[in-house]
Design an enzyme around this catalytic site. Sequence first.
Site, PDB file in Angstrom:
ATOM      1  N   SER A  27      31.343  47.654-127.453  1.00 37.56           N
ATOM      2  CA  SER A  27      31.404  47.609-125.803  1.00 37.56           C
ATOM      3  C   SER A  27      30.838  49.001-125.282  1.00 37.56           C
ATOM      4  O   SER A  27      31.101  50.105-125.632  1.00 37.56           O
ATOM      5  CB  SER A  27      33.124  47.787-125.693  1.00 37.56           C
ATOM      6  OG  SER A  27      33.404  48.273-124.281  1.00 37.56           O
ATOM      7  N   LEU A  28      30.545  49.078-123.945  1.00 37.77           N
ATOM      8  CA  LEU A  28      30.077  49.877-123.359  1.00 37.77           C
ATOM      9  C   LEU A  28      30.940  50.901-122.995  1.00 37.77           C
ATOM     10  O   LEU A  28      30.844  52.099-122.919  1.00 37.77           O
ATOM     11  CB  LEU A  28      29.318  49.699-122.175  1.00 37.77           C
ATOM     12  CG  LEU A  28      27.871  48.884-122.394  1.00 37.77           C
ATOM     13  CD1 LEU A  28      27.344  48.363-121.086  1.00 37.77           C
ATOM     14  CD2 LEU A  28      26.931  49.768-123.094  1.00 37.77           C
ATOM     15  N   SER A  29      32.374  50.308-122.789  1.00 37.83           N
ATOM     16  CA  SER A  29      33.402  50.928-122.084  1.00 37.83           C
ATOM     17  C   SER A  29      33.662  52.208-123.014  1.00 37.83           C
ATOM     18  O   SER A  29      34.346  53.154-122.802  1.00 37.83           O
ATOM     19  CB  SER A  29      34.518  50.109-121.973  1.00 37.83           C
ATOM     20  OG  SER A  29      34.386  49.460-120.793  1.00 37.83           O
ATOM     21  N   LYS A  80      42.795  39.016-118.738  1.00 34.88           N
ATOM     22  CA  LYS A  80      43.242  39.845-117.675  1.00 34.88           C
ATOM     23  C   LYS A  80      44.340  39.312-116.871  1.00 34.88           C
ATOM     24  O   LYS A  80      45.048  39.717-116.002  1.00 34.88           O
ATOM     25  CB  LYS A  80      41.990  39.980-116.612  1.00 34.88           C
ATOM     26  CG  LYS A  80      40.925  40.996-117.094  1.00 34.88           C
ATOM     27  CD  LYS A  80      39.673  41.191-115.998  1.00 34.88           C
ATOM     28  CE  LYS A  80      38.712  42.008-116.614  1.00 34.88           C
ATOM     29  NZ  LYS A  80      37.349  42.201-115.716  1.00 34.88           N
ATOM     30  N   ASP A 112      38.616  46.883-111.155  1.00 30.12           N
ATOM     31  CA  ASP A 112      37.572  45.981-110.790  1.00 30.12           C
ATOM     32  C   ASP A 112      37.396  45.918-109.284  1.00 30.12           C
ATOM     33  O   ASP A 112      36.393  46.252-108.772  1.00 30.12           O
ATOM     34  CB  ASP A 112      37.530  44.633-111.207  1.00 30.12           C
ATOM     35  CG  ASP A 112      37.309  44.388-112.471  1.00 30.12           C
ATOM     36  OD1 ASP A 112      36.441  45.190-113.334  1.00 30.12           O
ATOM     37  OD2 ASP A 112      37.576  43.565-113.177  1.00 30.12           O
ATOM     38  N   ALA A 146      34.185  31.794-109.201  1.00 29.83           N
ATOM     39  CA  ALA A 146      35.506  31.739-108.772  1.00 29.83           C
ATOM     40  C   ALA A 146      36.697  32.106-109.950  1.00 29.83           C
ATOM     41  O   ALA A 146      37.522  32.136-109.899  1.00 29.83           O
ATOM     42  CB  ALA A 146      35.923  30.458-108.216  1.00 29.83           C
ATOM     43  N   GLY A 194      37.831  35.513-112.727  1.00 29.14           N
ATOM     44  CA  GLY A 194      38.424  36.834-112.363  1.00 29.14           C
ATOM     45  C   GLY A 194      37.658  37.860-111.748  1.00 29.14           C
ATOM     46  O   GLY A 194      37.974  38.374-110.751  1.00 29.14           O
ATOM     47  N   ARG A 236      31.215  25.707-109.732  1.00 35.46           N
ATOM     48  CA  ARG A 236      30.710  24.597-110.290  1.00 35.46           C
ATOM     49  C   ARG A 236      31.900  23.859-110.225  1.00 35.46           C
ATOM     50  O   ARG A 236      31.896  22.399-109.916  1.00 35.46           O
ATOM     51  CB  ARG A 236      30.603  24.818-111.858  1.00 35.46           C
ATOM     52  CG  ARG A 236      30.450  23.813-112.740  1.00 35.46           C
ATOM     53  CD  ARG A 236      29.924  24.028-113.950  1.00 35.46           C
ATOM     54  NE  ARG A 236      30.941  25.124-114.724  1.00 35.46           N
ATOM     55  CZ  ARG A 236      30.711  25.300-115.811  1.00 35.46           C
ATOM     56  NH1 ARG A 236      29.736  25.043-116.582  1.00 35.46           N
ATOM     57  NH2 ARG A 236      31.747  26.312-116.414  1.00 35.46           N
ATOM     58  N   GLY A 250      25.282  44.695-111.995  1.00 37.90           N
ATOM     59  CA  GLY A 250      26.664  45.118-112.222  1.00 37.90           C
ATOM     60  C   GLY A 250      27.072  46.566-112.900  1.00 37.90           C
ATOM     61  O   GLY A 250      28.069  47.000-113.011  1.00 37.90           O
TER      62      GLY A 250
HETATM   63  P1  NDP Z   1      35.359  34.094-115.649  1.00 37.66           P
HETATM   64  O1  NDP Z   1      35.347  33.257-116.853  1.00 37.66           O
HETATM   65  O2  NDP Z   1      36.744  34.205-115.179  1.00 37.66           O
HETATM   66  O3  NDP Z   1      34.625  33.212-114.682  1.00 37.66           O
HETATM   67  C1  NDP Z   1      33.213  32.764-114.874  1.00 37.66           C
HETATM   68  C2  NDP Z   1      32.641  32.230-113.790  1.00 37.66           C
HETATM   69  O4  NDP Z   1      31.421  31.728-114.047  1.00 37.66           O
HETATM   70  C3  NDP Z   1      33.059  30.976-113.205  1.00 37.66           C
HETATM   71  O5  NDP Z   1      33.042  30.945-111.766  1.00 37.66           O
HETATM   72  C4  NDP Z   1      32.636  29.550-113.853  1.00 37.66           C
HETATM   73  O6  NDP Z   1      32.527  28.406-113.158  1.00 37.66           O
HETATM   74  C5  NDP Z   1      31.303  30.073-113.924  1.00 37.66           C
HETATM   75  N1  NDP Z   1      30.174  29.600-114.654  1.00 37.66           N
HETATM   76  C6  NDP Z   1      30.212  29.882-116.187  1.00 37.66           C
HETATM   77  N2  NDP Z   1      29.243  29.244-116.629  1.00 37.66           N
HETATM   78  C7  NDP Z   1      28.779  28.366-115.848  1.00 37.66           C
HETATM   79  C8  NDP Z   1      27.767  27.350-115.762  1.00 37.66           C
HETATM   80  N3  NDP Z   1      27.108  27.140-116.956  1.00 37.66           N
HETATM   81  N4  NDP Z   1      27.551  26.667-114.575  1.00 37.66           N
HETATM   82  C9  NDP Z   1      28.101  27.098-113.388  1.00 37.66           C
HETATM   83  N5  NDP Z   1      29.040  27.896-113.358  1.00 37.66           N
HETATM   84  C10 NDP Z   1      29.468  28.657-114.520  1.00 37.66           C
HETATM   85  O7  NDP Z   1      34.705  35.295-116.000  1.00 37.66           O
HETATM   86  P2  NDP Z   1      34.925  36.645-114.984  1.00 37.66           P
HETATM   87  O8  NDP Z   1      34.921  36.268-113.630  1.00 37.66           O
HETATM   88  O9  NDP Z   1      35.641  37.750-115.458  1.00 37.66           O
HETATM   89  O10 NDP Z   1      33.504  37.176-115.077  1.00 37.66           O
HETATM   90  C11 NDP Z   1      32.072  36.754-114.472  1.00 37.66           C
HETATM   91  C12 NDP Z   1      30.825  37.308-114.563  1.00 37.66           C
HETATM   92  O11 NDP Z   1      31.033  38.819-114.098  1.00 37.66           O
HETATM   93  C13 NDP Z   1      30.793  37.878-116.244  1.00 37.66           C
HETATM   94  O12 NDP Z   1      29.330  37.875-116.150  1.00 37.66           O
HETATM   95  C14 NDP Z   1      31.174  39.082-116.104  1.00 37.66           C
HETATM   96  O13 NDP Z   1      30.251  39.772-117.102  1.00 37.66           O
HETATM   97  C15 NDP Z   1      30.879  39.869-114.950  1.00 37.66           C
HETATM   98  N6  NDP Z   1      31.870  41.108-114.392  1.00 37.66           N
HETATM   99  C16 NDP Z   1      31.419  42.244-114.489  1.00 37.66           C
HETATM  100  C17 NDP Z   1      31.916  43.370-114.086  1.00 37.66           C
HETATM  101  C18 NDP Z   1      31.325  44.628-114.146  1.00 37.66           C
HETATM  102  O14 NDP Z   1      32.197  45.578-114.045  1.00 37.66           O
HETATM  103  N7  NDP Z   1      30.180  44.698-113.687  1.00 37.66           N
HETATM  104  C19 NDP Z   1      33.513  43.082-113.634  1.00 37.66           C
HETATM  105  C20 NDP Z   1      33.995  41.654-114.106  1.00 37.66           C
HETATM  106  C21 NDP Z   1      33.072  40.607-114.242  1.00 37.66           C
HETATM  107  P3  NDP Z   1      33.756  27.321-113.486  1.00 37.66           P
HETATM  108  O15 NDP Z   1      34.935  27.979-112.697  1.00 37.66           O
HETATM  109  O16 NDP Z   1      33.242  26.056-112.796  1.00 37.66           O
HETATM  110  O17 NDP Z   1      33.741  27.271-115.033  1.00 37.66           O
END
Ligand code: NDP
Length: 323
Positions: free
Chosen positions: A15-17, A66, A102, A128, A130, A152, A243
């Site tokens: 982890s980068l953290s 989370k 966040d 949609a 976290g 999706r 990000g």
């Molecule tokens: P979640 O697992 O809670 O949500 C994932 C999201 O991506 C959902 O909306 C999901 O849709 C969608 N998704 C995943 N795969 C697909 C696909 N193949 N086609 C369409 N939609 C897809 O993850 P998080 O919300 O926690 O994280 C989301 C992104 O944000 C990650 O890449 C994470 O690395 C990044 N992030 C970065 C942070 C930062 O500090 N820079 C902080 C928090 C997150 P569905 O609901 O339909 O499955």
Amino acid sequence: MTKRVVLIGHPVAHSLSGAMQQAAFDALGIDARYEQWDRTTLQLADAVTEVRDDAFLGANITIPHKERVVPLIDRSTEDALATGAVNTLTREGRRLVGHNTDVPGFAAALDRLVGRQKMPRQAVVLGAGGGARAVVFGLIRQGFQRVIVFNRHLHRAEGLVRFFGRSAAHMELKALPWHESIIESELTKTRVLINATSIGLTADESPLPAGVIPGDLLVLDLIYNRTRFLRDAEGAGSSVLDGETMLLHQGAAAFSLWTGQPAPLEVMASALADARARGLRSAEGEPAGEEPAGQEPAVAAAAPAGQTESTPADEEAAATRAG
Ligand code: NDP
């Protein structure tokens, strides 16, 4: 005695953290060690109980825990309550307080994206989960008047909109089905476009076809990488940000909560850059380039024996969730 701070997630290796937080402790002469615990959902409650001990300053919580951690703690702060997610724990005696850094992380990223321009009022959010919750909450708090969420699985976007119901009563917050023509039409009415899906995390893919993104938008990808989505948007003429800023500022906010001191932002930013160059990854799962074969994580302390096992099914679930 050396204090402990722990990142609890699954998976958390490399982890980068860890690199970022340990550099901050060391720079300020704080005798603390940042550890990384890979814990499955079944192991989460025991891990959280352990953090109640005096030896700990607190913890970070990441994918996929989370939301699950919320019922295991004693109190949530406003940002955590407002988003229904906790990514940082602090201790009050043996009581645990949940925070969501966040939220300030996203606020810093939005500020940087907008720069000196007037803060826009319309945004389109893809995703949609976290991360999207912190984003939508940040947009509401920033005074956006129209926020459209595409996901999706539409029901999850609708759930997010319902969750924010009352706090978004003064504005238009809508979930729409993921159809290219609807997204394209919404993009002509917006100024800000945010990818909060994990598309682009593990493969060079974009949530949208290149031609759909207009050339005059402010575009943010939560993924800590120069994704295809950002390259396409930049190619079209839009301003883009990845990000990294959000990751840095959520980490800085957590550091201040644990230590009561301002975070050494430059130290943390440079530790992030170094760690990324060494091929480490964020616990959120953002790819950080190729991992050199045999590379050991720089600041990953070993988890207690017997607590790192996870089943292939758990790993598959976490990998799916992370991307
Ligand atoms: P979640 O697992 O809670 O949500 C994932 C999201 O991506 C959902 O909306 C999901 O849709 C969608 N998704 C995943 N795969 C697909 C696909 N193949 N086609 C369409 N939609 C897809 O993850 P998080 O919300 O926690 O994280 C989301 C992104 O944000 C990650 O890449 C994470 O690395 C990044 N992030 C970065 C942070 C930062 O500090 N820079 C902080 C928090 C997150 P569905 O609901 O339909 O499955």
